[in-house]
Design an enzyme around this catalytic site. Structure first.
Site, PDB file in Angstrom:
ATOM      1  N   GLY A  34     -24.112   9.649 -16.913  1.00 55.40           N
ATOM      2  CA  GLY A  34     -24.051  10.604 -15.808  1.00 55.40           C
ATOM      3  C   GLY A  34     -23.493   9.943 -14.563  1.00 55.40           C
ATOM      4  O   GLY A  34     -22.825   8.909 -14.629  1.00 55.40           O
ATOM      5  N   ASP A  52     -23.049   7.737 -11.301  1.00 55.74           N
ATOM      6  CA  ASP A  52     -23.589   6.478 -10.792  1.00 55.74           C
ATOM      7  C   ASP A  52     -22.791   6.055  -9.566  1.00 55.74           C
ATOM      8  O   ASP A  52     -21.700   6.572  -9.297  1.00 55.74           O
ATOM      9  CB  ASP A  52     -23.589   5.387 -11.867  1.00 55.74           C
ATOM     10  CG  ASP A  52     -22.212   5.071 -12.417  1.00 55.74           C
ATOM     11  OD1 ASP A  52     -21.349   4.626 -11.639  1.00 55.74           O
ATOM     12  OD2 ASP A  52     -21.989   5.279 -13.633  1.00 55.74           O
ATOM     13  N   ASP A  63       1.030   3.901  -3.218  1.00 50.98           N
ATOM     14  CA  ASP A  63       0.617   5.297  -3.088  1.00 50.98           C
ATOM     15  C   ASP A  63       1.698   6.257  -3.576  1.00 50.98           C
ATOM     16  O   ASP A  63       1.441   7.178  -4.355  1.00 50.98           O
ATOM     17  CB  ASP A  63       0.284   5.612  -1.616  1.00 50.98           C
ATOM     18  CG  ASP A  63      -0.982   4.933  -1.139  1.00 50.98           C
ATOM     19  OD1 ASP A  63      -1.772   4.495  -1.985  1.00 50.98           O
ATOM     20  OD2 ASP A  63      -1.180   4.849   0.081  1.00 50.98           O
ATOM     21  N   GLU A  84       0.819  -1.210   0.000  1.00 52.12           N
ATOM     22  CA  GLU A  84       0.000   0.000   0.000  1.00 52.12           C
ATOM     23  C   GLU A  84       0.851   1.258   0.000  1.00 52.12           C
ATOM     24  O   GLU A  84       0.642   2.177  -0.795  1.00 52.12           O
ATOM     25  CB  GLU A  84      -0.910   0.004   1.234  1.00 52.12           C
ATOM     26  CG  GLU A  84      -1.828   1.214   1.306  1.00 52.12           C
ATOM     27  CD  GLU A  84      -2.716   1.296   0.078  1.00 52.12           C
ATOM     28  OE1 GLU A  84      -2.483   2.208  -0.738  1.00 52.12           O
ATOM     29  OE2 GLU A  84      -3.603   0.457  -0.087  1.00 52.12           O
ATOM     30  N   SER A  99      -7.271   1.757  -3.992  1.00 49.89           N
ATOM     31  CA  SER A  99      -6.082   2.376  -3.398  1.00 49.89           C
ATOM     32  C   SER A  99      -5.225   3.057  -4.450  1.00 49.89           C
ATOM     33  O   SER A  99      -4.514   4.008  -4.156  1.00 49.89           O
ATOM     34  CB  SER A  99      -5.212   1.315  -2.712  1.00 49.89           C
ATOM     35  OG  SER A  99      -5.646   1.075  -1.414  1.00 49.89           O
ATOM     36  N   ASP A 133     -17.392   9.098 -19.207  1.00 52.60           N
ATOM     37  CA  ASP A 133     -18.598   8.579 -18.565  1.00 52.60           C
ATOM     38  C   ASP A 133     -18.619   7.055 -18.692  1.00 52.60           C
ATOM     39  O   ASP A 133     -18.634   6.518 -19.796  1.00 52.60           O
ATOM     40  CB  ASP A 133     -19.832   9.197 -19.240  1.00 52.60           C
ATOM     41  CG  ASP A 133     -21.111   8.932 -18.482  1.00 52.60           C
ATOM     42  OD1 ASP A 133     -21.033   8.370 -17.370  1.00 52.60           O
ATOM     43  OD2 ASP A 133     -22.185   9.301 -18.991  1.00 52.60           O
ATOM     44  N   ILE A 134     -18.600   6.351 -17.553  1.00 47.96           N
ATOM     45  CA  ILE A 134     -18.587   4.888 -17.554  1.00 47.96           C
ATOM     46  C   ILE A 134     -20.037   4.400 -17.495  1.00 47.96           C
ATOM     47  O   ILE A 134     -20.748   4.685 -16.518  1.00 47.96           O
ATOM     48  CB  ILE A 134     -17.794   4.331 -16.355  1.00 47.96           C
ATOM     49  CG1 ILE A 134     -16.459   5.074 -16.209  1.00 47.96           C
ATOM     50  CG2 ILE A 134     -17.594   2.832 -16.507  1.00 47.96           C
ATOM     51  CD1 ILE A 134     -15.552   5.023 -17.407  1.00 47.96           C
TER      52      ILE A 134
END
Length: 541
Positions: free
Chosen positions: A513, A515, A258, A254, A453, A493-494
């Protein structure tokens, strides 16, 4: 001594399969963090943050740390009463952070038990052992309005990192480099991040609750990547420190993920890493330390750790949410991973859950996609959902109401009984599927990693670029993002997929839009920067 009354929101229950082993040694030394009210400042601060949110980024005048401390810190009389309380029970005042509203007290366990009317004990759980208590914390009745929370009595692990390894120890292969997985710089190119931006004047804060990084890995990674190495600063919080374990499948993965993603997409950026214990007290102190850091002054904070809202105490959520509100006034953008366990967020009770701190209305919640592209062009992008192998978190908060800036986003009601209308999670998205994950170097080994993450530092890097281009911190950016229209082309837009990772809980589906899987979508960096810096457009809205 004064009568004690129950501190609302402080209740702790025994985790499932945990059992009490024995009482804590009465002479064991323990530190607790007392969180104080800031009622006098709260409404003024809220008004100020709302006014800032309405202004174009280029015209925002955020508070300096000194201005914030003078106007919005804890009341000196309240602090004095806490000091008197400590003295009465034989406790020492270790630290006072008036801007954050915290006072750290320490003393022997028997004195702590008496001061807060708890019975501290050691508990055993199949996954961890911890010190804690059951039931509520109690405080003197004359401090009822002053003390809002007491943290550190219970030191069970509070949060989990939201990353997923792709075939844990798999080495890079020739086809991976060009196909299934990406360097962070390649993801940035697919998302059209502004290029050739020197971010050396910017600082990104990273909250890390365990593990660490090896400097030689960071040096080797950025040398191979051909990107300016970040300036790394380690900050110890409550005894936490940079301690790599040698196991990249744990917290090391992690921490390195990052740093390497954020610094790869924001070349030369300074990264301040706040290492803290993985407890509610440690998490809170890491956040308040980063937000009120007058030396490093991070303008963006990336948080890839979290837990379902139902696994937090009410006092923890309240205190951390106030800290994020403070961040908005100071011009600090907070990016949080939305979780890797789909709509259930890993809670097996048949209901949908969202992750905190991603559900705070003062953070930018980051969801996940599966990104496919080549030669700098996206060929397909859908909701990240690999079933039991992970799926993007997202849904409707059980704690926070629908924010004003989300009112026009057509946020659906919760799929849980009661159909609650609440804060919708996430706000934005980015590549998170380990199958199309990021190439990183941790503990001397190369890996492909995904999870939400990865999305929090990806967005933190973009915010750092935006801050550099506009010449000042963007701060609380959510209201502006929700004002943008489809004509701005600031997001991809997915519209395909859902976040039902178990086929049992129900879930939320992607759509045109906003979600509850991918929020507003994944970024088009150049268009987003243009839209956010077009002051005239926003003044007319």
């Amino acid at each position: 001594m004064a009568n004690h009354i129950r501190l609302e929101g402080s209740e702790r229950i025994l985790p499932k399969n945990a059992r009490k082993i024995d009482a804590v040694d009465p002479n064991e030394r323990i530190s607790v963090t007392v969180y104080l009210r800031r009622d006098e400042a709260k409404s003024k601060l809220e008004t100020m943050v709302n006014e800032l949110s309405d202004r174009p980024l280029s015209e925002r005048q955020h508070l300096s740390h000194e201005e914030f401390a003078d106007t919005y810190g804890a009341n000196s009389e309240d602090i004095k009463k806490i000091e008197e309380f400590a003295n009465e029970y034989g406790l020492e005042v270790e630290d006072v952070n008036a801007p954050a509203g915290t006072v750290v007290l320490s003393g022997k366990a028997n004195a702590i038990n008496e001061a807060f009317k708890v019975e501290l004990a050691h508990y055993e759980h199949p996954d961890f052992n911890y010190r804690g208590h059951t039931g509520h914390v109690y405080i003197p009745d004359h401090l009822n309005d002053i003390i809002q929370g007491v943290f550190g009595l219970d030191n069970r692990p509070q949060a989990k990192p939201h990353f997923r390894m792709f075939q844990e120890t798999r080495e890079f292969s020739a086809n991976q480099s060009s196909g299934a997985s990406y360097k962070p710089t390649e993801v940035a190119k697919l998302y059209d991040y502004p290029e050739n931006i020197d971010c050396s004047k910017q600082c990104i804060g990273m909250i890390e609750l365990g593990g660490g990084y090896r400097k030689e890995d960071i040096q080797a990674y950025f040398k191979k990547l051909g990107v300016t190495e970040p300036q790394l600063i380690d900050i110890s919080v409550a005894g936490g420190e940079n301690k790599p374990t040698g196991d990249p499948n744990g917290p090391d993965g992690e921490v390195v993920l990052d740093i390497e993603i954020a610094a790869a997409v924001a070349p030369g950026v300074k990264v301040a890493v706040y290492f803290a214990p993985n407890t509610d007290a440690g998490f809170l102190k890491a956040i308040t330390t980063a937000i009120h850091d007058k030396k490093n002054k991070p303008s963006v904070i990336s948080i890839s750790w979290g837990a379902p809202e139902s696994q937090w105490s009410q006092q923890s959520i309240k205190a951390m949410n106030q800290a994020f509100h403070d961040a908005a006034a100071l011009g600090v953008t907070v990016c949080c991973a939305s979780g890797d366990n789909g709509a259930s967020d890993g809670v097996n009770d048949g209901k949908a859950h969202v992750d905190f701190p991603a559900s705070s209305p003062y953070v930018l919640a980051c969801g996940g996609t599966k990104l496919e592209g080549k030669n700098g062009t996206i060929s397909q992008e859908v909701v990240w959902n690999e079933g039991n192998n992970g799926a993007t978190g997202g849904g409707i908060s059980d704690v926070f109401d629908l924010p004003k800036w989300q009112e026009k986003a057509d946020v659906p009601p919760s799929i849980n009984p009661g159909s609650r209308k609440g804060r919708g999670v996430p706000d934005v998205a980015g590549d998170a599927d380990p199958v199309t994950g990021y190439q990183i170097l941790a503990d001397g080994q190369q890996f492909v990693v995904g999870g939400t993450s990865a999305v929090a530092p990806l967005w933190a890097g973009l915010i750092a670029i935006i801050n550099e281009k506009i010449g000042k911190p963007a701060g609380f950016i959510n209201p502006k993002l929700y004002q943008l229209s489809s004509q701005d082309k600031a997001f991809h837009d997915i519209t395909s997929g859902d976040n039902d990772s178990t086929d049992e809980h129900g879930a939320y589906k992607a759509r045109h839009g906003w979600d509850a899987c991918t929020g507003l979508g994944s970024p088009d960096g150049v268009n987003l920067l243009k839209a956010l810096t077009d002051s005239a457009k926003h003044l007319s809205k």
